[in-house]
Design a protein around this motif. Structure first.
Motif, PDB file in Angstrom:
ATOM      1  N   PHE A  75       0.829  -1.200   0.000  1.00  0.00           N
ATOM      2  CA  PHE A  75       0.000   0.000   0.000  1.00  0.00           C
ATOM      3  C   PHE A  75       0.866   1.253   0.000  1.00  0.00           C
ATOM      4  O   PHE A  75       0.588   2.220  -0.711  1.00  0.00           O
ATOM      5  N   TYR A  76       1.929   1.248   0.797  1.00  0.00           N
ATOM      6  CA  TYR A  76       2.837   2.389   0.865  1.00  0.00           C
ATOM      7  C   TYR A  76       3.501   2.641  -0.490  1.00  0.00           C
ATOM      8  O   TYR A  76       3.573   3.788  -0.950  1.00  0.00           O
ATOM      9  N   GLN A  77       3.983   1.603  -1.135  1.00  0.00           N
ATOM     10  CA  GLN A  77       4.625   1.766  -2.440  1.00  0.00           C
ATOM     11  C   GLN A  77       3.643   2.302  -3.476  1.00  0.00           C
ATOM     12  O   GLN A  77       3.981   3.193  -4.262  1.00  0.00           O
ATOM     13  N   PHE A  78       2.430   1.779  -3.491  1.00  0.00           N
ATOM     14  CA  PHE A  78       1.420   2.233  -4.435  1.00  0.00           C
ATOM     15  C   PHE A  78       1.079   3.700  -4.190  1.00  0.00           C
ATOM     16  O   PHE A  78       1.058   4.516  -5.127  1.00  0.00           O
ATOM     17  N   ALA A  79       0.834   4.050  -2.938  1.00  0.00           N
ATOM     18  CA  ALA A  79       0.465   5.429  -2.605  1.00  0.00           C
ATOM     19  C   ALA A  79       1.610   6.393  -2.886  1.00  0.00           C
ATOM     20  O   ALA A  79       1.388   7.502  -3.398  1.00  0.00           O
ATOM     21  N   MET A  80       2.828   6.021  -2.580  1.00  0.00           N
ATOM     22  CA  MET A  80       3.978   6.903  -2.809  1.00  0.00           C
ATOM     23  C   MET A  80       4.177   7.152  -4.299  1.00  0.00           C
ATOM     24  O   MET A  80       4.413   8.294  -4.712  1.00  0.00           O
ATOM     25  N   GLY A  81       4.079   6.131  -5.111  1.00  0.00           N
ATOM     26  CA  GLY A  81       4.202   6.314  -6.555  1.00  0.00           C
ATOM     27  C   GLY A  81       3.103   7.198  -7.102  1.00  0.00           C
ATOM     28  O   GLY A  81       3.339   8.062  -7.961  1.00  0.00           O
ATOM     29  N   LEU A  82       1.899   7.021  -6.611  1.00  0.00           N
ATOM     30  CA  LEU A  82       0.777   7.826  -7.071  1.00  0.00           C
ATOM     31  C   LEU A  82       0.923   9.287  -6.647  1.00  0.00           C
ATOM     32  O   LEU A  82       0.724  10.197  -7.453  1.00  0.00           O
ATOM     33  N   VAL A  83       1.293   9.526  -5.428  1.00  0.00           N
ATOM     34  CA  VAL A  83       1.432  10.891  -4.924  1.00  0.00           C
ATOM     35  C   VAL A  83       2.568  11.624  -5.634  1.00  0.00           C
ATOM     36  O   VAL A  83       2.440  12.804  -5.972  1.00  0.00           O
ATOM     37  N   LEU A  84       3.672  10.955  -5.867  1.00  0.00           N
ATOM     38  CA  LEU A  84       4.809  11.611  -6.502  1.00  0.00           C
ATOM     39  C   LEU A  84       4.555  11.956  -7.964  1.00  0.00           C
ATOM     40  O   LEU A  84       5.179  12.877  -8.499  1.00  0.00           O
ATOM     41  N   THR A  85       3.657  11.245  -8.618  1.00  0.00           N
ATOM     42  CA  THR A  85       3.382  11.522 -10.034  1.00  0.00           C
ATOM     43  C   THR A  85       1.983  12.096 -10.252  1.00  0.00           C
ATOM     44  O   THR A  85       1.502  12.148 -11.381  1.00  0.00           O
ATOM     45  N   LEU A  86       1.352  12.552  -9.190  1.00  0.00           N
ATOM     46  CA  LEU A  86      -0.008  13.068  -9.287  1.00  0.00           C
ATOM     47  C   LEU A  86      -0.098  14.315 -10.156  1.00  0.00           C
ATOM     48  O   LEU A  86      -1.090  14.520 -10.853  1.00  0.00           O
ATOM     49  N   ASN A  87       0.938  15.151 -10.179  1.00  0.00           N
ATOM     50  CA  ASN A  87       0.929  16.387 -10.964  1.00  0.00           C
ATOM     51  C   ASN A  87       1.315  16.168 -12.427  1.00  0.00           C
ATOM     52  O   ASN A  87       1.272  17.104 -13.216  1.00  0.00           O
ATOM     53  N   ASN A  88       1.695  14.968 -12.772  1.00  0.00           N
ATOM     54  CA  ASN A  88       2.010  14.671 -14.170  1.00  0.00           C
ATOM     55  C   ASN A  88       0.725  14.699 -15.001  1.00  0.00           C
ATOM     56  O   ASN A  88      -0.370  14.487 -14.475  1.00  0.00           O
ATOM     57  N   PRO A  89       0.863  14.913 -16.302  1.00  0.00           N
ATOM     58  CA  PRO A  89      -0.337  14.899 -17.154  1.00  0.00           C
ATOM     59  C   PRO A  89      -0.944  13.492 -17.198  1.00  0.00           C
ATOM     60  O   PRO A  89      -0.285  12.502 -16.858  1.00  0.00           O
ATOM     61  N   PRO A  90      -2.219  13.390 -17.619  1.00  0.00           N
ATOM     62  CA  PRO A  90      -2.851  12.062 -17.695  1.00  0.00           C
ATOM     63  C   PRO A  90      -2.038  11.105 -18.566  1.00  0.00           C
ATOM     64  O   PRO A  90      -1.377  11.509 -19.507  1.00  0.00           O
ATOM     65  N   HIS A  91      -2.073   9.857 -18.228  1.00  0.00           N
ATOM     66  CA  HIS A  91      -1.349   8.768 -18.889  1.00  0.00           C
ATOM     67  C   HIS A  91       0.159   8.830 -18.638  1.00  0.00           C
ATOM     68  O   HIS A  91       0.905   8.083 -19.250  1.00  0.00           O
ATOM     69  N   HIS A  92       0.592   9.720 -17.760  1.00  0.00           N
ATOM     70  CA  HIS A  92       2.000   9.785 -17.366  1.00  0.00           C
ATOM     71  C   HIS A  92       2.145   9.608 -15.853  1.00  0.00           C
ATOM     72  O   HIS A  92       3.218   9.826 -15.311  1.00  0.00           O
ATOM     73  N   ARG A  93       1.066   9.237 -15.232  1.00  0.00           N
ATOM     74  CA  ARG A  93       1.112   8.958 -13.800  1.00  0.00           C
ATOM     75  C   ARG A  93       1.555   7.520 -13.600  1.00  0.00           C
ATOM     76  O   ARG A  93       1.347   6.672 -14.451  1.00  0.00           O
ATOM     77  N   PHE A  94       2.153   7.276 -12.439  1.00  0.00           N
ATOM     78  CA  PHE A  94       2.757   5.964 -12.221  1.00  0.00           C
ATOM     79  C   PHE A  94       2.475   5.502 -10.799  1.00  0.00           C
ATOM     80  O   PHE A  94       2.683   6.245  -9.840  1.00  0.00           O
ATOM     81  N   ALA A  95       2.012   4.309 -10.658  1.00  0.00           N
ATOM     82  CA  ALA A  95       1.849   3.668  -9.350  1.00  0.00           C
ATOM     83  C   ALA A  95       2.121   2.184  -9.541  1.00  0.00           C
ATOM     84  O   ALA A  95       1.557   1.560 -10.432  1.00  0.00           O
ATOM     85  N   ALA A  96       2.999   1.664  -8.739  1.00  0.00           N
ATOM     86  CA  ALA A  96       3.374   0.256  -8.896  1.00  0.00           C
ATOM     87  C   ALA A  96       3.649  -0.365  -7.540  1.00  0.00           C
ATOM     88  O   ALA A  96       3.924   0.330  -6.559  1.00  0.00           O
ATOM     89  N   ILE A  97       3.565  -1.662  -7.532  1.00  0.00           N
ATOM     90  CA  ILE A  97       3.923  -2.438  -6.349  1.00  0.00           C
ATOM     91  C   ILE A  97       5.035  -3.392  -6.762  1.00  0.00           C
ATOM     92  O   ILE A  97       4.897  -4.123  -7.739  1.00  0.00           O
ATOM     93  N   SER A  98       6.128  -3.353  -6.036  1.00  0.00           N
ATOM     94  CA  SER A  98       7.246  -4.232  -6.374  1.00  0.00           C
ATOM     95  C   SER A  98       7.545  -5.169  -5.206  1.00  0.00           C
ATOM     96  O   SER A  98       7.225  -4.886  -4.059  1.00  0.00           O
ATOM     97  N   PHE A  99       8.155  -6.262  -5.534  1.00  0.00           N
ATOM     98  CA  PHE A  99       8.535  -7.260  -4.541  1.00  0.00           C
ATOM     99  C   PHE A  99       9.959  -7.672  -4.864  1.00  0.00           C
ATOM    100  O   PHE A  99      10.205  -8.368  -5.849  1.00  0.00           O
ATOM    101  N   ASP A 100      10.920  -7.216  -4.064  1.00  0.00           N
ATOM    102  CA  ASP A 100      12.324  -7.466  -4.381  1.00  0.00           C
ATOM    103  C   ASP A 100      12.993  -8.293  -3.285  1.00  0.00           C
ATOM    104  O   ASP A 100      12.335  -8.819  -2.395  1.00  0.00           O
ATOM    105  N   GLN A 101      14.313  -8.378  -3.368  1.00  0.00           N
ATOM    106  CA  GLN A 101      15.063  -9.220  -2.439  1.00  0.00           C
ATOM    107  C   GLN A 101      14.965  -8.731  -1.004  1.00  0.00           C
ATOM    108  O   GLN A 101      14.995  -9.523  -0.068  1.00  0.00           O
ATOM    109  N   THR A 102      14.851  -7.431  -0.823  1.00  0.00           N
ATOM    110  CA  THR A 102      14.726  -6.895   0.526  1.00  0.00           C
ATOM    111  C   THR A 102      13.432  -7.387   1.172  1.00  0.00           C
ATOM    112  O   THR A 102      13.429  -7.803   2.334  1.00  0.00           O
ATOM    113  N   ASN A 103      12.345  -7.355   0.412  1.00  0.00           N
ATOM    114  CA  ASN A 103      11.074  -7.842   0.932  1.00  0.00           C
ATOM    115  C   ASN A 103      11.142  -9.331   1.262  1.00  0.00           C
ATOM    116  O   ASN A 103      10.619  -9.764   2.296  1.00  0.00           O
TER     117      ASN A 103
END
Length: 91
Positions: free
Chosen positions: A32-60
């Motif tokens: 949830f944190y990763q999704f929200a952070m990606g969305l908030v950081l790209t919220l001011n971008n124009p439509p279709h240039h916003r980004f929200a993702a969830i990743s699962f890496d070695q640290t997780n």
């Protein structure tokens, strides 16, 4: 005052809760944190240039394995508590 009581059920509960908190953090809070952070950081971008993702890496994965290990250790200490109680009752 220190009583040198390491193998108590109170400590088992604390250790188990730490393991469950690590699990919950990685499985519920972190995505949830990763999704929200990606969305908030790209919220001011124009439509279709916003980004929200969830990743699962070695640290997780490492934190998940650590959480499972902590829960396993709490179970082992719980069994040790049961054995100690049985030995204290044996004459």
């Amino acid at each position: 005052m220190q009583k040198n009581e390491i193998f108590t059920m109170r400590h088992v509960k604390y250790i188990r809760n730490i393991g469950y908190a690590l699990l919950a953090g990685q499985l519920l809070v972190q995505p949830f944190y990763q999704f929200a952070m990606g969305l908030v950081l790209t919220l001011n971008n124009p439509p279709h240039h916003r980004f929200a993702a969830i990743s699962f890496d070695q640290t997780n994965i490492g934190i998940l394995l650590t959480a499972f290990l902590v829960v396993l250790i709490s179970w082992i200490i719980s069994e040790g508590c049961k054995l100690r109680e049985e030995q204290q009752l044996t004459i």
